[in-house]
Motif scaffolding. Structure first.
Motif, PDB file in Angstrom:
ATOM      1  N   ASN A  51       4.626   3.818  -0.230  1.00 18.90           N
ATOM      2  CA  ASN A  51       5.309   2.397  -0.234  1.00 18.90           C
ATOM      3  C   ASN A  51       5.031   1.927  -1.431  1.00 18.90           C
ATOM      4  O   ASN A  51       5.871   1.029  -1.958  1.00 18.90           O
ATOM      5  CB  ASN A  51       4.578   1.834   0.935  1.00 18.90           C
ATOM      6  CG  ASN A  51       5.296   0.540   1.215  1.00 18.90           C
ATOM      7  OD1 ASN A  51       6.435   0.377   1.144  1.00 18.90           O
ATOM      8  ND2 ASN A  51       4.546  -0.860   1.267  1.00 18.90           N
ATOM      9  N   SER A  54       8.183   2.857  -3.441  1.00 17.32           N
ATOM     10  CA  SER A  54       9.480   2.141  -2.950  1.00 17.32           C
ATOM     11  C   SER A  54       9.420   0.732  -3.496  1.00 17.32           C
ATOM     12  O   SER A  54      10.429   0.060  -3.758  1.00 17.32           O
ATOM     13  CB  SER A  54       9.565   2.122  -1.435  1.00 17.32           C
ATOM     14  OG  SER A  54       9.237   3.606  -0.847  1.00 17.32           O
ATOM     15  N   GLU A  55       8.287  -0.014  -3.476  1.00 16.51           N
ATOM     16  CA  GLU A  55       8.116  -1.467  -3.932  1.00 16.51           C
ATOM     17  C   GLU A  55       8.740  -1.447  -5.264  1.00 16.51           C
ATOM     18  O   GLU A  55       9.185  -2.518  -5.775  1.00 16.51           O
ATOM     19  CB  GLU A  55       6.674  -1.900  -3.585  1.00 16.51           C
ATOM     20  CG  GLU A  55       6.398  -2.192  -2.211  1.00 16.51           C
ATOM     21  CD  GLU A  55       7.469  -3.036  -1.537  1.00 16.51           C
ATOM     22  OE1 GLU A  55       7.487  -4.271  -1.699  1.00 16.51           O
ATOM     23  OE2 GLU A  55       8.250  -2.613  -0.743  1.00 16.51           O
ATOM     24  N   ASP A  91      11.149  -0.772  -6.494  1.00 20.77           N
ATOM     25  CA  ASP A  91      12.535  -1.102  -6.715  1.00 20.77           C
ATOM     26  C   ASP A  91      12.787  -2.725  -6.555  1.00 20.77           C
ATOM     27  O   ASP A  91      13.921  -3.084  -7.122  1.00 20.77           O
ATOM     28  CB  ASP A  91      13.263  -0.530  -5.457  1.00 20.77           C
ATOM     29  CG  ASP A  91      13.414   0.903  -5.490  1.00 20.77           C
ATOM     30  OD1 ASP A  91      13.202   1.847  -6.695  1.00 20.77           O
ATOM     31  OD2 ASP A  91      13.508   1.836  -4.423  1.00 20.77           O
TER      32      ASP A  91
END
Length: 178
Positions: free
Chosen positions: A99, A102-103, A105
């Motif tokens: 995660n 992903s964060e 982004d």
């Protein structure tokens, strides 16, 4: 509030109630999952949350709690390096979550949320210290300096020892020296 340290103690929190104006702000779907009454989710929600934070910290200050807040700013480049290091070294794997990648982004959204949070919640009683954190030695020195400054402002003293205690100490010393 339930996690605040007792009077005379020191506590350290990692974000705590500030999450309510950060992650929830970047990911509005989290706000919907909080099951708040609909009338509370309006145009003023963020300004009201900032106001609540300022009021809570003012309450703490008025009750003798010294609040110091630190934003340890790691650059996007350094964050990437640290994440890759955590993946590449098995002893650091536990520190990494997919995660985290992903964060990234949402980097710009987070930076905007952090900037507004700091501007809206910094007060004389509970200031923010924005500390560059790419170099850990510098970060630690800067935070330590701010903590030392806060402790020095308390004008702390050792308790005075009365005559009875001095007599007790003298008797204990005499006994120990036998």
């Amino acid at each position: 509030m339930k996690s605040l340290p007792n009077r005379g103690h020191i506590g350290i929190f990692n974000r705590s109630y500030y999450e309510e104006v950060l992650v929830v702000r970047v990911h509005s779907e989290f706000l919907g999952k909080q099951k708040l009454p609909p009338k509370l989710i309006g145009k003023k929600i963020w300004s009201e949350r900032f106001e609540d934070i300022r009021n809570f910290e003012q309450y703490l200050a008025r009750n003798g709690v010294v609040v110091r807040k630190f934003f340890l700013h790691v650059s996007k480049k350094e964050q990437k390096r640290r994440f890759l290091d955590r993946i590449d070294h098995s002893e650091k794997n536990w520190k990494f979550s997919s995660n985290d990648a992903s964060e990234r982004d949402f980097w710009d959204d987070y930076m905007g949320a952090y900037e507004e949070m700091i501007q809206e919640t910094a007060t004389k009683e509970s200031p923010w210290y924005v500390v560059p954190a790419d170099n850990k030695w510098f970060t630690r020195a800067a935070v330590a300096a701010a903590v030392i400054e806060a402790l020095a402002s308390l004008d702390l003293e050792y308790p005075e020892v009365g005559k009875e205690k001095l007599k007790e100490l003298a008797m204990a010393k005499k006994k120990l020296l036998k």
